[in-house]
Design a protein around this motif. Structure first.
Motif, PDB file in Angstrom:
ATOM      1  N   GLN A  37       0.856  -1.181   0.000  1.00 34.48           N
ATOM      2  CA  GLN A  37       0.000   0.000   0.000  1.00 34.48           C
ATOM      3  C   GLN A  37       0.896   1.235   0.000  1.00 34.48           C
ATOM      4  OE1 GLN A  37      -1.083   2.251   2.995  1.00 34.48           O
ATOM      5  NE2 GLN A  37      -1.871   3.442   1.270  1.00 34.48           N
ATOM      6  N   LEU A  38       0.622   2.190  -0.911  1.00 38.65           N
ATOM      7  CA  LEU A  38       1.560   3.265  -1.218  1.00 38.65           C
ATOM      8  C   LEU A  38       0.963   4.647  -0.953  1.00 38.65           C
ATOM      9  CD1 LEU A  38       2.655   1.620  -4.549  1.00 38.65           C
ATOM     10  CD2 LEU A  38       4.182   1.945  -2.590  1.00 38.65           C
ATOM     11  N   ASN A  39       1.798   5.534  -0.417  1.00 39.36           N
ATOM     12  CA  ASN A  39       1.407   6.918  -0.166  1.00 39.36           C
ATOM     13  C   ASN A  39       2.463   7.880  -0.695  1.00 39.36           C
ATOM     14  OD1 ASN A  39       0.114   5.456   2.532  1.00 39.36           O
ATOM     15  ND2 ASN A  39      -1.154   7.113   1.725  1.00 39.36           N
ATOM     16  N   GLU A  40       2.033   9.101  -0.977  1.00 31.22           N
ATOM     17  CA  GLU A  40       2.933  10.200  -1.316  1.00 31.22           C
ATOM     18  C   GLU A  40       2.506  11.397  -0.490  1.00 31.22           C
ATOM     19  OE1 GLU A  40       5.066  13.302  -3.748  1.00 31.22           O
ATOM     20  OE2 GLU A  40       3.122  13.245  -2.735  1.00 31.22           O
ATOM     21  N   ASP A  41       3.457  12.068   0.145  1.00 32.47           N
ATOM     22  CA  ASP A  41       3.096  12.973   1.236  1.00 32.47           C
ATOM     23  C   ASP A  41       2.396  14.254   0.807  1.00 32.47           C
ATOM     24  OD1 ASP A  41       5.345  14.313   0.181  1.00 32.47           O
ATOM     25  OD2 ASP A  41       5.997  14.994   2.157  1.00 32.47           O
ATOM     26  N   THR A  42       2.382  14.568  -0.501  1.00 30.70           N
ATOM     27  CA  THR A  42       1.668  15.774  -0.940  1.00 30.70           C
ATOM     28  C   THR A  42       0.319  15.468  -1.564  1.00 30.70           C
ATOM     29  OG1 THR A  42       2.748  15.754  -3.118  1.00 30.70           O
ATOM     30  CG2 THR A  42       3.848  16.986  -1.358  1.00 30.70           C
ATOM     31  N   LEU A  43      -0.108  14.221  -1.527  1.00 32.62           N
ATOM     32  CA  LEU A  43      -1.396  13.856  -2.135  1.00 32.62           C
ATOM     33  C   LEU A  43      -2.531  14.111  -1.137  1.00 32.62           C
ATOM     34  CD1 LEU A  43      -2.992  12.814  -4.493  1.00 32.62           C
ATOM     35  CD2 LEU A  43      -2.505  10.473  -3.756  1.00 32.62           C
ATOM     36  N   TRP A  44      -3.139  15.267  -1.267  1.00 30.97           N
ATOM     37  CA  TRP A  44      -4.245  15.690  -0.411  1.00 30.97           C
ATOM     38  C   TRP A  44      -5.433  16.069  -1.281  1.00 30.97           C
ATOM     39  CZ3 TRP A  44      -4.237  17.065   5.067  1.00 30.97           C
ATOM     40  CH2 TRP A  44      -3.051  16.690   5.725  1.00 30.97           C
ATOM     41  N   SER A  45      -6.594  16.049  -0.676  1.00 23.91           N
ATOM     42  CA  SER A  45      -7.774  16.578  -1.361  1.00 23.91           C
ATOM     43  C   SER A  45      -7.729  18.096  -1.352  1.00 23.91           C
ATOM     44  CB  SER A  45      -9.045  16.076  -0.672  1.00 23.91           C
ATOM     45  OG  SER A  45      -9.102  16.516   0.674  1.00 23.91           O
ATOM     46  N   GLY A  46      -8.569  18.683  -2.201  1.00 25.48           N
ATOM     47  CA  GLY A  46      -8.776  20.119  -2.154  1.00 25.48           C
ATOM     48  C   GLY A  46      -7.662  20.947  -2.749  1.00 25.48           C
ATOM     49  N   GLY A  47      -7.629  22.208  -2.330  1.00 23.74           N
ATOM     50  CA  GLY A  47      -6.660  23.180  -2.798  1.00 23.74           C
ATOM     51  C   GLY A  47      -6.726  24.413  -1.923  1.00 23.74           C
ATOM     52  N   PRO A  48      -5.933  25.438  -2.228  1.00 26.59           N
ATOM     53  CA  PRO A  48      -5.954  26.658  -1.415  1.00 26.59           C
ATOM     54  C   PRO A  48      -7.343  27.307  -1.438  1.00 26.59           C
ATOM     55  CG  PRO A  48      -4.107  26.664  -2.962  1.00 26.59           C
ATOM     56  CD  PRO A  48      -4.992  25.530  -3.350  1.00 26.59           C
ATOM     57  N   ARG A  49      -7.721  27.922  -0.329  1.00 28.07           N
ATOM     58  CA  ARG A  49      -9.013  28.612  -0.245  1.00 28.07           C
ATOM     59  C   ARG A  49      -8.965  29.597   0.906  1.00 28.07           C
ATOM     60  NH1 ARG A  49     -12.855  23.882   2.517  1.00 28.07           N
ATOM     61  NH2 ARG A  49     -11.336  23.287   4.112  1.00 28.07           N
ATOM     62  N   ASN A  50      -9.872  30.501   0.926  1.00 30.88           N
ATOM     63  CA  ASN A  50     -10.019  31.431   2.037  1.00 30.88           C
ATOM     64  C   ASN A  50     -10.937  30.783   3.071  1.00 30.88           C
ATOM     65  OD1 ASN A  50     -10.264  33.536   3.804  1.00 30.88           O
ATOM     66  ND2 ASN A  50     -11.567  34.787   2.479  1.00 30.88           N
ATOM     67  N   ALA A  51     -10.353  30.352   4.195  1.00 30.50           N
ATOM     68  CA  ALA A  51     -11.127  29.663   5.226  1.00 30.50           C
ATOM     69  C   ALA A  51     -11.455  30.564   6.410  1.00 30.50           C
ATOM     70  CB  ALA A  51     -10.353  28.433   5.714  1.00 30.50           C
ATOM     71  N   ASP A  52     -11.067  31.851   6.329  1.00 32.28           N
ATOM     72  CA  ASP A  52     -11.317  32.745   7.455  1.00 32.28           C
ATOM     73  C   ASP A  52     -12.784  33.142   7.525  1.00 32.28           C
ATOM     74  OD1 ASP A  52      -8.606  32.695   8.124  1.00 32.28           O
ATOM     75  OD2 ASP A  52      -8.142  34.315   6.725  1.00 32.28           O
ATOM     76  N   ASN A  53     -13.198  33.552   8.702  1.00 31.12           N
ATOM     77  CA  ASN A  53     -14.608  33.878   8.955  1.00 31.12           C
ATOM     78  C   ASN A  53     -14.702  35.316   9.451  1.00 31.12           C
ATOM     79  OD1 ASN A  53     -17.226  34.093   9.859  1.00 31.12           O
ATOM     80  ND2 ASN A  53     -17.225  32.208  11.060  1.00 31.12           N
ATOM     81  N   ASP A  54     -15.129  36.227   8.574  1.00 30.57           N
ATOM     82  CA  ASP A  54     -15.169  37.638   8.973  1.00 30.57           C
ATOM     83  C   ASP A  54     -16.327  37.946   9.918  1.00 30.57           C
ATOM     84  OD1 ASP A  54     -17.273  37.496   7.201  1.00 30.57           O
ATOM     85  OD2 ASP A  54     -16.369  38.787   5.681  1.00 30.57           O
ATOM     86  N   SER A  55     -17.156  36.937  10.194  1.00 26.60           N
ATOM     87  CA  SER A  55     -18.208  37.136  11.208  1.00 26.60           C
ATOM     88  C   SER A  55     -17.663  36.974  12.622  1.00 26.60           C
ATOM     89  CB  SER A  55     -19.351  36.139  10.993  1.00 26.60           C
ATOM     90  OG  SER A  55     -19.979  36.345   9.754  1.00 26.60           O
ATOM     91  N   ALA A  56     -16.524  36.288  12.738  1.00 21.77           N
ATOM     92  CA  ALA A  56     -15.985  35.981  14.060  1.00 21.77           C
ATOM     93  C   ALA A  56     -15.687  37.244  14.860  1.00 21.77           C
ATOM     94  CB  ALA A  56     -14.726  35.125  13.924  1.00 21.77           C
ATOM     95  N   ILE A  57     -15.137  38.260  14.186  1.00 20.68           N
ATOM     96  CA  ILE A  57     -14.753  39.482  14.892  1.00 20.68           C
ATOM     97  C   ILE A  57     -15.978  40.204  15.452  1.00 20.68           C
ATOM     98  CG2 ILE A  57     -14.809  40.993  12.854  1.00 20.68           C
ATOM     99  CD1 ILE A  57     -12.213  42.259  13.933  1.00 20.68           C
ATOM    100  N   LYS A  58     -17.133  40.009  14.839  1.00 20.85           N
ATOM    101  CA  LYS A  58     -18.368  40.620  15.328  1.00 20.85           C
ATOM    102  C   LYS A  58     -18.949  39.830  16.503  1.00 20.85           C
ATOM    103  CE  LYS A  58     -19.237  41.861  10.505  1.00 20.85           C
ATOM    104  NZ  LYS A  58     -20.090  41.567   9.315  1.00 20.85           N
ATOM    105  N   ILE A  59     -18.742  38.516  16.475  1.00 28.09           N
ATOM    106  CA  ILE A  59     -19.273  37.650  17.535  1.00 28.09           C
ATOM    107  C   ILE A  59     -18.410  37.713  18.788  1.00 28.09           C
ATOM    108  CG2 ILE A  59     -19.872  35.254  18.116  1.00 28.09           C
ATOM    109  CD1 ILE A  59     -21.665  36.513  16.009  1.00 28.09           C
ATOM    110  N   LEU A  60     -17.109  37.980  18.608  1.00 26.65           N
ATOM    111  CA  LEU A  60     -16.153  37.909  19.713  1.00 26.65           C
ATOM    112  C   LEU A  60     -16.560  38.738  20.934  1.00 26.65           C
ATOM    113  CD1 LEU A  60     -13.428  36.992  20.863  1.00 26.65           C
ATOM    114  CD2 LEU A  60     -12.332  38.856  19.581  1.00 26.65           C
ATOM    115  N   PRO A  61     -16.936  40.007  20.806  1.00 25.44           N
ATOM    116  CA  PRO A  61     -17.322  40.772  22.010  1.00 25.44           C
ATOM    117  C   PRO A  61     -18.529  40.179  22.736  1.00 25.44           C
ATOM    118  CG  PRO A  61     -16.947  42.241  20.136  1.00 25.44           C
ATOM    119  CD  PRO A  61     -16.990  40.845  19.590  1.00 25.44           C
ATOM    120  N   GLN A  62     -19.460  39.635  21.988  1.00 22.92           N
ATOM    121  CA  GLN A  62     -20.637  39.038  22.614  1.00 22.92           C
ATOM    122  C   GLN A  62     -20.266  37.795  23.410  1.00 22.92           C
ATOM    123  OE1 GLN A  62     -23.948  38.638  19.712  1.00 22.92           O
ATOM    124  NE2 GLN A  62     -22.681  39.856  18.316  1.00 22.92           N
TER     125      GLN A  62
END
Length: 789
Positions: A37-62
């Motif tokens: 059974q064989l693996n290669e260390d860069t074989l991942w699903s997906g690709g680069p994306r923006n995963a940040d959540n700009d709602s978080a900064i609004k929720i943080l004070p609450q």
């Protein structure tokens, strides 16, 4: 130094691992049909994306307001709106099947993994003919090599083929077999139940991969076809597998901006076709042994017979066999060499080995303990080069982490959370509310990772590395902490929201995970500030910033001792959801941190010891490994030995729920369960910690030797300050030691008895000072022999 068995693998966790940091291979050893059974260390699903959540900064004070009002359950629920997407997953690449045309009735079957040369082997007999297989994964030549031999001419007849659990096709050309495929664009974690857990896009959108197989025959005939390779009448055959993906960086689309995986896989093969099998073997062994042979360990005479199978040895003897403990120790070093080399990705949750398209916890990097734990033995156990993949990954992650800090929290510097992947996701995971705050809402991942930057310097004294790579990343992580911290009503600096990873507490309103100033948060920040203060002083830079950190450190919320004498896990004396919880996050300051010691903080150290005692001696595999290191720091070698005994418990199943007790599988892989490699690395580092410690500014020989190892030696460990240390003991006490100074400077050694220090024939008797220290000056490259007087 080998694992050995009398039967083939029945399941994946029986198979034997080999690797070169980039390519991983699991050899099952079937007599009639071999599966690799064989693996290669860069074989991942997906690709680069923006995963940040700009709602978080609004929720943080609450969320902070709810916590201040003691409404922890409400804060827990509201904080779900601060989450981002789940990470992507590490993918399996291919399977090589070799069907031998000699039937399945064999005699004298033997399967083994030789740690000293990194070779997996199978041997058996049919009639008078002995068949042998040897497999290794070469770092110098970047290929998997499978050598097949028969003791009589013309007896090798087989059919080899390549398959993949991903979308693929097979082809052939004049040089061999070709497997081409692509990874999914999206893979959901195994614990996230969705209608489409794997989503494939149009070919070319996601990661592409290619594997190539060729054969060098000695006698006989070979025929390539789309259904595989057929060999008849051969004396010996060398199968060579190369592989590559289109991965071209964490911030580039592997489909649209990817590398030419076909050209790269072909180039690897072209380079090795000029080499004989003996050349390939020698190049591999020389490379492997220059790392592996640096350390020797002897804990006493093994009680298991020499030919006792490893699975039976675990079951029959466990940790009572010193030789098995030695094997477990070296296995961790072997796995690090096999899964983490310069230029590769860091070892993930399963190192480099994975057969599942939805692997446990996505086989990603879990930053609230597991990724860091993987690298605990790197410096102490003399594999500093193997540390570099993680250090380079931290640098990449910090770039995305700057965006997350600004977008989610309006903070300077950089942050990372519970999970990351090859695309360097730094935002909280959780699918925007599916996850739980106790593991998603934890912005201390970058802070903990920075400890590895400091430790690499502390062991190696490389000021260029400290100045150019480590210090800027550490400083930016500290800037985030300075912005994340804020004052409570008494003017103390706290974190909020704050979790103690994966553990909840009880409130009148129900279970909650979110509060303020968890002990782990504050301990991690104390560690980062302390390391950065020292680094600033060493480099002679940022004096004003150093003063800022010193002031902030003095104002951190202090550790608290609960009514039952234990170190509190949270700022308040909450009741644990699970008193025996696998995480012991609040004890970071003991190990792998350095904030709590018997010399400097005895009251808090006693409270921490009480907390660990109350957690008990059970737990998942990696949890047992962490406790070994903790009890070593407490100086209780016998308690640590008991944890090693629990860890060396045979786990036969493969899919157990992780709340059950851990142990090891038949191939010595750590059983969380299921398999997680961090427990292997924690066991190795914990054994080293029992024999040598250096986190307090001096070298402590045998700080926590178990009674079970009254006589032994270890050669080649490393201590902070750039020292190599070897030592020998008898009757539970140091007999002799050798210290080599790689950088020069003052050496301090803790000793309960007078020592004779000898260098270049000059002998000097040195009595310990009032602190129990023997102190002497060293020169770069100087070797110093210490003997008990």
């Amino acid at each position: 130094m080998k694992l050995q068995y009398n039967q083939a693998s029945k399941k994946w966790t029986d198979a034997l691992p080999t690797g070169n940091g980039r390519l991983g291979a699991m050899m099952f050893g079937g007599a009639e049909t071999e599966r690799i059974q064989l693996n290669e260390d860069t074989l991942w699903s997906g690709g680069p994306r923006n995963a940040d959540n700009d709602s978080a900064i609004k929720i943080l004070p609450q969320v902070r307001q709810l916590i201040e009002e003691g409404k922890y359950v409400e804060a827990d629920q509201l904080s779900k709106r601060m989450m981002g997407p789940y990470t992507q997953s590490y993918m399996p690449m291919a399977d090589l099947y070799v069907k031998f045309l000699h039937g399945n009735i064999v005699r004298d079957y033997r399967r083994s993994l030789h740690l000293e040369d990194g070779i997996s082997a199978v041997e058996y007999r049919i009639g008078s003919v002995t068949f042998t297989r040897r497999m290794f994964v070469s770092y110098p030549d970047q290929v998997v090599v499978l050598r097949l031999e028969a003791s009589s001419p013309g007896q090798l007849n087989f059919h080899a083929r390549l398959e993949s659990p991903l979308r693929y096709e097979t082809l052939c050309d004049e040089n061999g077999l070709i497997l081409k495929g692509d990874a999914p664009e999206q893979v959901d974690p195994s614990y996230y139940d969705t209608d489409e857990p794997l989503i494939y896009g149009e070919p070319g959108d996601a990661m592409r991969f290619e594997g190539r197989l060729t054969a060098n025959l000695e006698g006989g005939h070979a025929k390539y076809g789309q259904d595989g390779l057929r060999v008849s009448g051969a004396n010996a055959v060398t199968l060579i597998f190369s592989a590559a993906t289109s991965f071209n960086g964490y911030d580039r689309s592997p489909g649209r901006e990817g590398k030419n995986e076909s050209a790269e896989a072909s180039a690897y093969l072209e380079k090795v076709m000029k080499l004989s099998y003996s050349d390939l073997l020698q190049r591999h062994v020389d490379d492997h042994q220059q790392l592996f042979n640096r350390v020797e360990l002897n804990l006493g005479e093994s009680i298991a017979p020499p030919e006792h199978p490893t699975d039976a040895r675990i079951r029959d003897y466990g940790a009572s066999d010193p030789g098995l403990v030695e094997l477990l120790y070296h296995y961790g070093r072997y796995l690090m060499i096999a899964s983490s080399r310069k230029g590769t990705q860091p070892a993930n949750l399963q190192g480099i080995w994975n057969e599942e398209t939805r692997p446990p916890w996505s086989s990603n990097w879990t930053l609230n303990i597991n990724a860091e734990m993987n690298y605990w033995p790197a410096e102490t156990c003399n594999l500093a080069e193997c540390h570099t993949p993680l250090l380079d990954f931290i640098e990449r992650l910090s770039r995305n982490g700057q965006k997350t800090a600004a977008t989610n929290y309006g903070a300077r510097g950089w942050t990372a959370h519970h999970n990351s992947d090859i695309w360097c996701q730094s935002s909280p995971v959780g699918a925007y509310g599916h996850g739980e705050a106790i593991w998603t809402l934890w912005p201390m991942g970058g802070v903990w990772l920075c400890q590895h930057l400091w430790e690499h310097y502390a062991f190696g004294n490389d000021q260029t590395f400290l100045r150019e790579q480590a210090y800027p990343i550490m400083k930016d992580a500290a800037l985030f902490c300075l912005d994340w911290l804020h004052e409570d009503k008494e003017g103390r600096l706290i974190t909020s929201p704050s979790t103690s990873p994966e553990h909840k507490f009880r409130t009148p309103e129900g279970l909650a995970g979110v509060s303020m100033a968890s002990t782990m948060d504050i301990s991690l920040i104390w560690d980062l500030f302390t390391n950065l203060i020292e680094a600033s002083d060493i480099l002679g830079v940022d004096e004003a910033f150093r003063d800022t950190l010193t002031d902030a450190r003095s104002r951190l919320f202090p550790m608290q001792i609960a009514s039952n004498g234990r170190l509190q896990e949270w700022a308040l004396d909450f009741e644990d959801e699970d008193p025996l919880h696998r995480h012991v996050s609040h004890l970071f300051g003991v190990y792998p941190g350095r904030q709590l010691t018997w010399r400097e903080t005895p009251e808090l150290m006693a409270a921490a010891e009480r907390a660990l005692d109350l957690r008990g001696d059970g737990g998942t595999g990696w949890s047992l490994g962490w406790k070994v290191g903790l009890w070593a720091r407490f100086g209780n070698g016998n308690r640590a030995f008991g944890l090693l005994s629990n860890l060396l418990t045979l786990v036969d199943g493969e899919k157990e729920n992780y709340h059950h007790g851990g142990g090891v599988y038949t191939n010595l892989f750590d059983a969380h369960p299921p398999f997680q490699i961090d427990g292997n690395f924690a066991a190795t580092s914990g054994i080293a910690e029992l024999l040598l410690q250096s986190h307090q500014g001096f070298i402590h020989l045998l700080p926590a030797l178990p009674d079970a190892w009254p006589k032994g030696f270890i050669k080649g460990l490393r201590a902070r300050g750039h020292f190599d240390v070897s030592l020998q003991w008898e009757e539970g006490a140091v007999l002799a030691a050798e210290i080599t100074s790689r950088s020069g400077g003052t050496c301090r050694v803790h000793s309960a008895v007078p020592l004779q220090v000898e260098s270049d024939g000059v002998k000097l008797a040195v009595n310990p000072d009032v602190d129990g220290m023997v102190t002497f000056a060293t020169i770069q490259g100087g070797r110093y022999e210490l003997r008990r007087i």
